[in-house]
Design a protein around this motif. Structure first.
Motif, PDB file in Angstrom:
ATOM      1  N   UNK A 143     -29.317 -28.383 -44.775  1.00 52.83           N
ATOM      2  CA  UNK A 143     -29.692 -28.650 -46.160  1.00 52.83           C
ATOM      3  C   UNK A 143     -28.436 -28.522 -47.004  1.00 52.83           C
ATOM      4  N   UNK A 144     -28.130 -29.530 -47.809  1.00 49.61           N
ATOM      5  CA  UNK A 144     -26.974 -29.391 -48.671  1.00 49.61           C
ATOM      6  C   UNK A 144     -26.535 -30.674 -49.323  1.00 49.61           C
ATOM      7  N   UNK A 196     -25.324 -25.595 -50.272  1.00 53.54           N
ATOM      8  CA  UNK A 196     -25.785 -25.791 -48.900  1.00 53.54           C
ATOM      9  C   UNK A 196     -26.332 -24.495 -48.324  1.00 53.54           C
ATOM     10  N   UNK A 197     -27.041 -24.640 -47.215  1.00 49.76           N
ATOM     11  CA  UNK A 197     -27.551 -23.495 -46.456  1.00 49.76           C
ATOM     12  C   UNK A 197     -26.847 -23.500 -45.104  1.00 49.76           C
ATOM     13  N   UNK A 198     -26.342 -22.320 -44.712  1.00 45.32           N
ATOM     14  CA  UNK A 198     -25.761 -22.165 -43.381  1.00 45.32           C
ATOM     15  C   UNK A 198     -26.234 -20.841 -42.783  1.00 45.32           C
ATOM     16  N   UNK A 199     -25.577 -20.350 -41.755  1.00 47.53           N
ATOM     17  CA  UNK A 199     -25.983 -19.124 -41.085  1.00 47.53           C
ATOM     18  C   UNK A 199     -25.985 -17.899 -41.975  1.00 47.53           C
ATOM     19  N   UNK A 203     -23.485 -21.534 -53.063  1.00 45.82           N
ATOM     20  CA  UNK A 203     -23.252 -22.306 -54.280  1.00 45.82           C
ATOM     21  C   UNK A 203     -21.777 -22.107 -54.602  1.00 45.82           C
ATOM     22  N   UNK A 204     -20.948 -23.076 -54.208  1.00 41.34           N
ATOM     23  CA  UNK A 204     -19.499 -22.956 -54.349  1.00 41.34           C
ATOM     24  C   UNK A 204     -18.973 -24.040 -55.271  1.00 41.34           C
TER      25      UNK A 204
END
Length: 184
Positions: free
Chosen positions: A16-17, A38-41, A46-47
């Motif tokens: 997702x991102x 985005x979503x990661x591990x 939010x950058x």
């Protein structure tokens, strides 16, 4: 005052991102301003990023701020006149010879070497490769080969990663197979 040259928005293909950025004139050089979500591990990220670029399309400095998972992010990478790099004012001698930044979380930072790439030909560049969590920053030797039109072969030596990038006339990646695709 800055004049916008181009804008681009991507959607992530592997998670997702999304990311969106704007390229603008800044004095005698350029500025890349973007917002990656985005979503990661580590969870949601939010950058926001700003990359200051010289007239030769080499990176002068870059800032990344925001959140990654549960962590606040405040990173400043700077390249001095002699090519020496600092990360949040701490010298990074391992980055000697790097011309660019490469943020692992966005395709936007491929812009600088792609703008230096000839219409037909090959180029090798070293980038200060920034990854999260961390931040981790290490050199990444990248080769770019354009044989025809807007398709560029890409290879990262340290990871042995290779792919074919599609790029637009401004030099932005429009298709990064399996990772990013321009959206609209």
């Amino acid at each position: 005052m800055t004049e916008t040259i181009a804008t681009l928005r991507w959607r992530a293909l592997d998670r997702d991102g999304e990311d969106k950025c704007r390229l603008a004139h800044l004095g005698a050089g350029f500025m890349l301003v973007g917002h990656a979500r985005f979503r990661d591990g580590a969870g949601w990220a939010a950058l926001d990023y700003v990359v200051r670029i010289g007239a030769d399309w080499a990176t002068l400095s870059a800032d990344v701020t925001g959140r990654h998972g549960d962590d606040d992010v405040a990173v400043k990478l700077s390249r001095g006149a002699g090519g020496d790099w600092t990360l949040n004012s701490v010298p990074q001698p391992q980055l000697a010879g790097c011309e660019d930044v490469d943020f692992a979380f966005t395709p936007a930072t491929k812009l600088m070497p792609l703008r230096r790439l000839p219409d037909v030909g090959r180029m090798t560049a070293r980038a200060a490769w920034l990854r999260f969590p961390g931040p981790q920053v290490t050199p990444l030797t990248q080769s770019y080969t354009r044989e025809r039109g807007q398709i560029v072969a890409y290879h990262a030596a340290e990871t042995d990663y290779a792919t074919q990038l599609a790029v637009d006339t401004e030099g932005f990646v429009t298709i990064y197979p399996g990772l990013w695709e321009a959206d609209g």
